[in-house]
Design a protein around this motif. Structure first.
Motif, short mmCIF file in Angstrom:
data_model
loop_
_atom_site.label_atom_id
_atom_site.label_comp_id
_atom_site.label_asym_id
_atom_site.label_seq_id
_atom_site.Cartn_x
_atom_site.Cartn_y
_atom_site.Cartn_z
N TYR A 1 81.97 52.26 11.95
CA TYR A 1 80.55 51.91 11.74
C TYR A 1 79.65 52.71 12.68
CZ TYR A 1 81.69 47.74 8.93
OH TYR A 1 82.11 46.89 7.95
N PHE A 2 80.02 52.73 13.95
CA PHE A 2 79.18 53.37 14.96
C PHE A 2 79.03 54.87 14.68
CE2 PHE A 2 78.90 55.70 18.97
CZ PHE A 2 77.72 55.19 19.48
N ARG A 3 80.13 55.53 14.44
CA ARG A 3 80.07 56.98 14.23
C ARG A 3 79.40 57.34 12.90
NH1 ARG A 3 85.83 59.05 16.87
NH2 ARG A 3 85.49 58.01 18.89
N GLN A 4 79.52 56.47 11.93
CA GLN A 4 78.80 56.70 10.68
C GLN A 4 77.30 56.64 10.94
OE1 GLN A 4 78.64 53.57 7.62
NE2 GLN A 4 79.38 55.08 6.15
N GLY A 5 76.85 55.68 11.76
CA GLY A 5 75.44 55.59 12.09
C GLY A 5 74.94 56.81 12.84
N SER B 1 64.42 62.08 6.03
CA SER B 1 64.90 61.06 5.09
C SER B 1 64.88 59.70 5.76
CB SER B 1 66.31 61.40 4.61
OG SER B 1 66.82 60.36 3.80
N LEU B 2 63.89 58.90 5.40
CA LEU B 2 63.82 57.54 5.94
C LEU B 2 64.98 56.69 5.44
CD1 LEU B 2 62.08 55.69 7.69
CD2 LEU B 2 60.83 55.03 5.61
N ASN B 3 65.52 57.01 4.27
CA ASN B 3 66.64 56.26 3.72
C ASN B 3 67.88 56.39 4.61
OD1 ASN B 3 68.10 54.72 1.76
ND2 ASN B 3 68.98 56.63 0.98
N LEU B 4 68.16 57.62 5.09
CA LEU B 4 69.31 57.81 5.97
C LEU B 4 69.11 57.10 7.30
CD1 LEU B 4 70.32 61.56 5.43
CD2 LEU B 4 71.51 59.51 4.65
N VAL B 5 67.88 57.08 7.78
CA VAL B 5 67.61 56.35 9.02
C VAL B 5 67.90 54.86 8.83
CG1 VAL B 5 65.83 55.72 10.69
CG2 VAL B 5 65.90 58.04 9.75
N ASN B 6 67.48 54.30 7.71
CA ASN B 6 67.74 52.88 7.44
C ASN B 6 69.24 52.60 7.33
OD1 ASN B 6 65.03 52.16 7.41
ND2 ASN B 6 64.79 52.68 5.23
N GLN B 7 69.98 53.50 6.67
CA GLN B 7 71.42 53.31 6.56
C GLN B 7 72.09 53.40 7.93
OE1 GLN B 7 73.17 55.91 3.65
NE2 GLN B 7 71.74 55.32 2.04
N ALA B 8 71.60 54.29 8.78
CA ALA B 8 72.16 54.40 10.12
C ALA B 8 71.95 53.11 10.91
CB ALA B 8 71.52 55.58 10.85
N ILE B 9 70.77 52.54 10.79
CA ILE B 9 70.49 51.28 11.50
C ILE B 9 71.39 50.16 10.98
CG2 ILE B 9 68.73 49.51 11.90
CD1 ILE B 9 66.66 51.78 11.93
N GLN B 10 71.64 50.14 9.67
CA GLN B 10 72.56 49.14 9.10
C GLN B 10 73.97 49.32 9.65
OE1 GLN B 10 72.28 49.38 4.84
NE2 GLN B 10 70.17 48.62 4.77
N SER B 11 74.39 50.57 9.81
CA SER B 11 75.72 50.83 10.37
C SER B 11 75.82 50.33 11.81
CB SER B 11 76.05 52.32 10.31
OG SER B 11 76.21 52.75 8.97
N PHE B 12 74.77 50.58 12.59
CA PHE B 12 74.76 50.08 13.97
C PHE B 12 74.79 48.56 13.99
CE2 PHE B 12 72.41 54.22 14.94
CZ PHE B 12 73.58 54.87 15.33
N ASP B 13 74.07 47.93 13.03
CA ASP B 13 74.10 46.47 12.95
C ASP B 13 75.51 45.96 12.64
OD1 ASP B 13 71.44 46.04 13.55
OD2 ASP B 13 70.78 46.16 11.46
N SER B 14 76.22 46.66 11.74
CA SER B 14 77.59 46.26 11.40
C SER B 14 78.50 46.40 12.60
CB SER B 14 78.10 47.11 10.23
OG SER B 14 77.32 46.91 9.07
N LYS C 1 71.05 51.94 18.35
CA LYS C 1 70.23 51.21 17.39
C LYS C 1 68.77 51.19 17.85
CE LYS C 1 69.24 46.77 15.31
NZ LYS C 1 69.46 45.31 15.31
N HIS C 2 68.55 51.00 19.16
CA HIS C 2 67.17 50.97 19.69
C HIS C 2 66.45 52.30 19.45
CE1 HIS C 2 63.82 50.01 22.26
NE2 HIS C 2 64.07 51.06 23.05
N LEU C 3 67.13 53.40 19.73
CA LEU C 3 66.53 54.72 19.54
C LEU C 3 66.25 54.98 18.06
CD1 LEU C 3 68.62 56.83 22.08
CD2 LEU C 3 66.22 56.12 22.30
N ALA C 4 67.22 54.59 17.20
CA ALA C 4 67.01 54.79 15.76
C ALA C 4 65.83 53.97 15.27
CB ALA C 4 68.28 54.42 15.01
N SER C 5 65.70 52.75 15.77
CA SER C 5 64.56 51.92 15.36
C SER C 5 63.24 52.52 15.83
CB SER C 5 64.72 50.50 15.93
OG SER C 5 65.91 49.90 15.44
N LEU C 6 63.20 53.06 17.05
CA LEU C 6 61.98 53.72 17.54
C LEU C 6 61.66 54.94 16.69
CD1 LEU C 6 62.46 53.54 21.41
CD2 LEU C 6 60.84 52.23 20.03
N TYR C 7 62.69 55.69 16.34
CA TYR C 7 62.46 56.89 15.53
C TYR C 7 61.87 56.51 14.17
CZ TYR C 7 63.33 61.31 13.17
OH TYR C 7 63.17 62.48 12.46
#
Length: 477
Positions: free
Chosen positions: A298-302, A312-325, A340-346
């Motif tokens: 999960y982590f490395r996928q994010g 691509s905002l869609n990839l950013v959202n998927q990355a955040i979901q992976s970090f959540d998992s 996850k914090h950095l991705a959310s700020l981005y």
């Protein structure tokens, strides 16, 4: 009252007193005679009683052991043939002495009559025994006796073997039946029992080895042994149920290995798919290993999605979901929390940039760059430089030249920014704010005339320039 008659003493009667040894010998002779009488009448038990008592009071008397052995043989023969009496010794053998007979004699001073037997008497006794043994052998009695004893031993071993089988001591059962088979090689019943015990012994060994393989997760080896048990006896040690269990565990193990292979290939999506299915179907199967591998996937996928996110905002959202998992498995992992914090700020900065909300974009991007200047290979820094420049243009267009100058200088303070446009605009605004003052020309001195010297006046100094550019400050909050 009649006077009490005084018992005469031995000395007064002049009767010689018998020594204790003579009394014992007399009793021994009586027992011998009584025992021989029973012997001739084939009363074997009574004869044995007499000879046993004779042995007890005269243990050194010769020939008693031989008589006891003969009587025991006749008793056993009589037990084998209860309807017939065991053959008595022949007339000739009855005339032979069975034991040494000592005729009581008057005691001779200094010598004892016990123990004096002539050699011919001993020879006659031995001859009688040999004749009796030959007669018994010729009649088959000895063979029957030996056969009876062997059969009794065989039956005892069979009973021991069967008892051992009942309690599951198959090694002891194999030994008992093997010993019985050695005594009776053609006995089919013993052969059957021996084969059964031997097979149970082998099955027990296979079952023990299979359990050791199961404990060590050697599924293929355990399955081979369990299949052998099933072929012989499917009910033994729950072989069928264990086979099903091993096959299931083997399938889970293979699926886990498949997930590991995908993980090593950095195919995070397939690794997650396989491991999630394994976790759902077998929550207890190597739960710690599955959970750890799934977390890393999960982590490395994010991280991988964020590195390729770009615009691509869609990839950013998927990355955040992976970090959540990943954090659902290990909620306190600091690395996953930071990513996850950095991705959310981005994501917030990306939205502000899209809305041209430059002040907010600057604030969020500044947080990212303060924590990790090289985040996303410097993309966040580039966005911050562009946001400062755009914010300076906004201030410049609104006439707020001081704030515009500050934003341009913020761009120039970041070494990784493109300074060309920021430098040009910073200079333009600076010149407007602080225009240069012209330098005055020197006037030549006047020619001397007789006129009075005019009073000199001070030439005004040039206008003082503004202070040099100051270092950039933080963007407006």
């Amino acid at each position: 009252m009649p006077s009490e008659t005084k018992k005469p003493e031995l000395d007064s009667l002049h009767v010689p007193a018998l020594a204790p040894e003579d009394t014992s010998e007399t009793e021994a002779d009586a027992l011998y005679a009584q025992g021989m009488a029973h012997y001739r009448r084939r009363e074997w038990k009574e004869a044995r009683e007499c000879f046993a008592r004779l042995k007890a009071i005269a243990p050194d008397r010769r020939g008693v052991d031989t008589l006891l052995n003969e009587v025991d043989i006749f008793i056993q023969l009589q037990a084998m043939q209860p309807d017939q009496r065991a053959s008595a010794p022949t007339a000739e053998s009855r005339r032979l002495p069975r034991a040494e007979v000592i005729i009581p004699r008057p005691a001779v001073a200094g010598r004892s009559a016990r123990g004096r037997v002539s050699r011919p008497a001993i020879a006659l006794a031995l001859t009688a025994v040999i004749v009796l043994v030959l007669a018994l052998y010729a009649s088959g009695a000895i063979g029957k006796l030996v056969g009876s004893q062997r059969q009794a031993r065989v039956q005892s071993l069979i009973n021991q073997g069967r008892a051992a089988l009942n309690v599951g001591e198959y090694d002891r059962a194999v030994k008992a039946f093997g010993d019985a088979l050695a005594l009776s090689p053609s006995n089919e019943e013993i052969k059957t029992w021996y084969k059964k015990a031997e097979r149970l012994q082998q099955l027990t060994s296979l079952c023990t080895q299979a359990q050791e393989d199961i404990t060590a997760a050697r599924w293929s080896s355990a399955l081979d042994k369990l299949q052998q048990i099933v072929e012989w006896d499917p009910t033994f040690c729950n072989a069928v149920e264990r086979t099903t269990l091993v096959k299931t565990q083997q399938a889970f193990d293979e699926r886990y290995a498949e997930g590991q292979d995908y993980f090593k290939q950095a195919n995070w999506a397939e690794a997650i798919r396989v491991l999630e299915r394994l976790r759902d179907e077998a929550a207890s199967f190597r739960s710690s290993d599955v959970q750890q591998t799934l977390f890393l996937a999960y982590f490395r996928q994010g991280v991988d999605w964020m590195s390729r996110a770009g615009d691509s905002l869609n990839l950013v959202n998927q990355a955040i979901q992976s970090f959540d998992s990943a954090l659902a498995l290990y909620p306190s992992d600091s690395t996953a929390l930071e990513e996850k914090h950095l991705a959310s700020l981005y994501r917030q900065a990306y939205l502000f940039v899209g809305q041209k909300d430059w002040p907010q974009a600057v604030v969020v991007l500044q947080q990212i760059c303060d924590g990790r200047p090289d985040y996303l290979d410097g993309r966040a820094t580039s966005m911050l430089c562009a946001s400062f420049l755009q914010l300076g243009d906004v201030y410049n267009a609104s006439g707020n030249l001081e704030q515009a100058l500050q934003q341009y200088r913020n761009v120039l303070a970041i070494k990784d920014c493109d300074h060309v446009q920021a430098a040009i605009k910073e200079r333009e605004v600076y010149v407007i704010l602080y225009p240069p003052t012209p330098t005055p020309t020197r006037t030549p001195p006047p020619t001397r005339t007789p006129r009075p010297t005019p009073t000199s006046t001070a030439t005004p100094s040039p206008t003082q320039r503004p202070p040099p550019p100051v270092e950039p400050t933080q963007p407006p909050r």
